[in-house]
Design a protein around this motif. Sequence first.
Motif, short mmCIF file in Angstrom:
data_model
loop_
_atom_site.label_atom_id
_atom_site.label_comp_id
_atom_site.label_asym_id
_atom_site.label_seq_id
_atom_site.Cartn_x
_atom_site.Cartn_y
_atom_site.Cartn_z
N PHE A 99 0.33 -1.46 -0.49
CA PHE A 99 -0.48 -0.28 0.12
C PHE A 99 1.06 1.03 0.16
O PHE A 99 0.69 2.09 -0.27
CB PHE A 99 -1.20 0.02 0.96
CG PHE A 99 -2.10 -1.13 0.48
CD1 PHE A 99 -3.48 -0.74 -0.29
CD2 PHE A 99 -2.24 -2.06 1.41
CE1 PHE A 99 -4.24 -1.09 -0.51
CE2 PHE A 99 -2.94 -2.82 1.79
CZ PHE A 99 -3.81 -2.26 -0.13
N GLU A 100 1.82 1.35 1.00
CA GLU A 100 2.74 2.63 0.56
C GLU A 100 3.35 2.70 -0.63
O GLU A 100 2.99 3.68 -1.06
CB GLU A 100 3.65 2.37 1.51
CG GLU A 100 4.34 4.10 1.86
CD GLU A 100 5.59 3.30 2.61
OE1 GLU A 100 5.55 4.55 4.12
OE2 GLU A 100 6.95 3.02 2.14
N LEU A 180 14.36 4.14 5.19
CA LEU A 180 13.08 3.02 5.74
C LEU A 180 12.43 3.79 7.21
O LEU A 180 11.88 3.27 8.20
CB LEU A 180 14.43 2.12 6.57
CG LEU A 180 14.68 1.13 5.88
CD1 LEU A 180 15.94 -0.09 6.11
CD2 LEU A 180 13.71 0.37 4.97
N ALA A 181 13.19 4.88 7.68
CA ALA A 181 11.75 6.18 8.65
C ALA A 181 10.75 5.63 7.99
O ALA A 181 10.44 6.02 7.08
CB ALA A 181 12.80 7.17 8.60
N PRO A 182 10.11 6.03 9.64
CA PRO A 182 8.67 5.68 9.52
C PRO A 182 7.34 7.68 8.69
O PRO A 182 9.25 8.48 8.85
CB PRO A 182 7.42 5.91 10.77
CG PRO A 182 9.03 5.70 12.18
CD PRO A 182 9.95 5.39 10.87
N TRP A 183 6.71 7.72 8.29
CA TRP A 183 6.79 9.11 7.67
C TRP A 183 7.04 10.01 9.17
O TRP A 183 5.92 9.60 10.17
CB TRP A 183 5.40 8.57 7.39
CG TRP A 183 4.89 8.21 5.91
CD1 TRP A 183 5.09 6.73 5.58
CD2 TRP A 183 5.77 8.89 4.54
NE1 TRP A 183 4.89 6.82 4.08
CE2 TRP A 183 5.32 7.81 3.31
CE3 TRP A 183 5.64 10.47 4.54
CZ2 TRP A 183 6.03 8.40 2.08
CZ3 TRP A 183 6.12 10.72 2.91
CH2 TRP A 183 6.32 9.63 1.88
N THR A 279 8.23 3.40 -5.50
CA THR A 279 6.47 3.07 -6.17
C THR A 279 6.86 1.80 -6.83
O THR A 279 7.59 1.13 -6.32
CB THR A 279 6.09 3.78 -7.53
OG1 THR A 279 7.58 4.03 -8.08
CG2 THR A 279 6.84 5.37 -7.05
N GLU A 280 5.50 1.66 -6.73
CA GLU A 280 5.78 0.17 -7.46
C GLU A 280 5.93 -0.42 -8.66
O GLU A 280 6.62 -1.41 -8.23
CB GLU A 280 3.38 -0.24 -8.13
CG GLU A 280 3.32 0.64 -8.59
CD GLU A 280 3.72 0.81 -10.33
OE1 GLU A 280 3.63 -0.19 -10.59
OE2 GLU A 280 4.57 1.70 -11.45
#
Lengths: 329, 388
Positions: A99-100, A180-183, A279-280
């Motif tokens: 999803f991210e 890799l940090a959270p938002w 992205t994807e």
Amino acid sequence: MLRYVFRRILYMIPTLILISMVSFAIIQLPPGDYLTSYAAQLRTTGDTIDEAELAALRERYGLGQPIYVQYLKWVKGILLHNDWGQSMEWQRPVKELIFERIALTVVLSFSTMIFSWVVGISVGIYSATHQYSFMDYLMTLVSFIGVGTPGFLLALIVMYAAMAYFGLNVGGLFSEQYMLAPWSWAKFVDMLKHIWIPILVLAVSSTAGIIRTTRANLLDELNKPYVVTARAKGLKETKLVLKYPTRVALIPFFSTVGWALASLVSGSTLVAVVLSLQTEGPMLLRALMSQDMYLAGSFILLLSTLTVIGTLISDVILAWVDPRIRLEA
Amino acid sequence: MAERRENTAQAVAGAAEELAYREQEERVFVASQWQLMWWRFRKHKMALVSAGVLGLFYLVAIFCEFVAPYDPEQFFTQYKLCPPTRIHIRDAQGRFQWPFIYKLQRQRDPETMRIIYTEDTTTAYPIRLFVRGSPYRLWGLFSLDRHLFGIDAPREEQGVFLLGADRMGRDLFSRVCYGARISLSIGLVGVFLSLILGIILGGISGYYGGLLDNIIQRAIEFIRSIPSIPLWMGLSAALPADWPIVRVYFGITIILSLIGWTGLARVVRSKFMSLREEDFTMAARLAGSSEMRIITRHLVPSFLSHIIASLTLSIPEMILSETGLSFLGLGLRAPAISWGVLLRECQNLRSLVLAPWVLTPAFAVIIAVLAFNFVGDGLRDAADPYAR
């Protein structure tokens, strides 16, 4: 209007069912099934195989049963339990991974679309109102070249130029410490610092197309009697051009928003691989290469669903802008 | 008197002009449709130039064994990542000469330990046309050993690399020539397949209308709503890795035309729909022509030019898709040589900076795509010579 929207949503359902079938077919294409390779992988790493767990998984995905049973189980999992299957390569549920990436793809595609609309439409209007001027010729030439230049090759050239002349690596959407940090706010700002290069690269060909279409459509409108009448009555030129002919000239864009989105998403896949964006694109490529089929299939399902929704939105906007359509329906 | 003579001269000139104009008009009246199209196409200068460029590209693709100075797989271990050979026309004394190259000397940069190539201006090799070189089989049929150009020296001694050499010391120009064969033909084959599908399905849709039309139109909308590249990636990832090159090639073209036909089908359908209402169709029907005859004798020739124009515009899409897929490693794979396969060398940014000439296949792709777009544009303008 509401009835029209409702009907369009109803039309969407068979399309979505077909899309899910195609995605499932892609999952099924490579020989062998997920569990066999999963078990083989576990064996090579020396892990013990829990037979009970395997049996449970086999039951869960309906492996060994007829293909339509597998399909129905897969769809049921997604719809009822938000269970998109297991990623073999990452050893994690697909939904945690996907999803991210999809969200970033949507952000990138939307920003590109808005950017290319703003630039393309304003340049197109300028070109049409200043037909055969120097700037018009220049813009026509630029847009001709832009339409033909493929995004991923442009991305390669930009990467090379930035590296060779400025010593910069323009790949990626984040700096290393935010990867890799959270938002957080800082991560968002960091993304803004990186995202403009992919946006520019992606926007080139779509902007060029928009310039050409806007110019051609507006030129057709500008010679119509209503414009001449309005001018004869003393309407200000800016208001005259922007309020009436431009509105008509822009109608084709609303009808193609959905496809524009689809082509942006598919174009961004290649560009994202070249620029290694989060992205994807790169993840889908890796999933396909390593035959991580639940992940790949979910990507294709989600991306297609997004474009179908995009088409729906564009139809609704079109009906809202152009009364002829909603009255006909 | 003088005035009168002038008047007469003017009248004569006017009459001649009038006559020339009439002749011109006459020519237009009796010209065939294709002649009119050619006249209009000729006016589009960019399209004309592009058509020339494409002609050149396809010649190279057809005769790639002859144009390429070396076998594309032959490696020169001593010339790894050798930069493009400089071709001189002035010698050390500043005199103009037939183009020639200097012998290259390998040295190691004492600081970075990288190999650098310097020119040894004492030994020169003139570029010769139609030289004997490595033997090849043209189209797999004729054994030949003449090449378009080269130098009179064995390759162990000195090679000529117009576009430099790659990581393995293979001549990039030769590889681009061979790549042209696959990359340029895949567009044609793919478009041909889409054309067949597009004309049949679009024709059925437009000529019969009704339920069939509805089904086909929904199918087209559905196919177009799926993002093409992810779908193509999914399908080509499923091609078995152990397939021979030829089979992968056809697999890829079929995958590409699975989506490509939709655009053509739309054009064909709209043309059918407008033409079947025309008087001449009605006349043919009243005269008792069969459906097949109406379609092949009356309808198809009237929109053939439009079809050709939209075909030309869909070839570059195919070329690009093949390049993209092969670049990702999902399409053709080495030892097949296509522009996309060659571009895989560029995926490593570090080697790209060291040897920027490996990017040249990208320019070949861009030029081919642009040229096709211009030609297609010119053809589209010329497709309806009776307009205006």
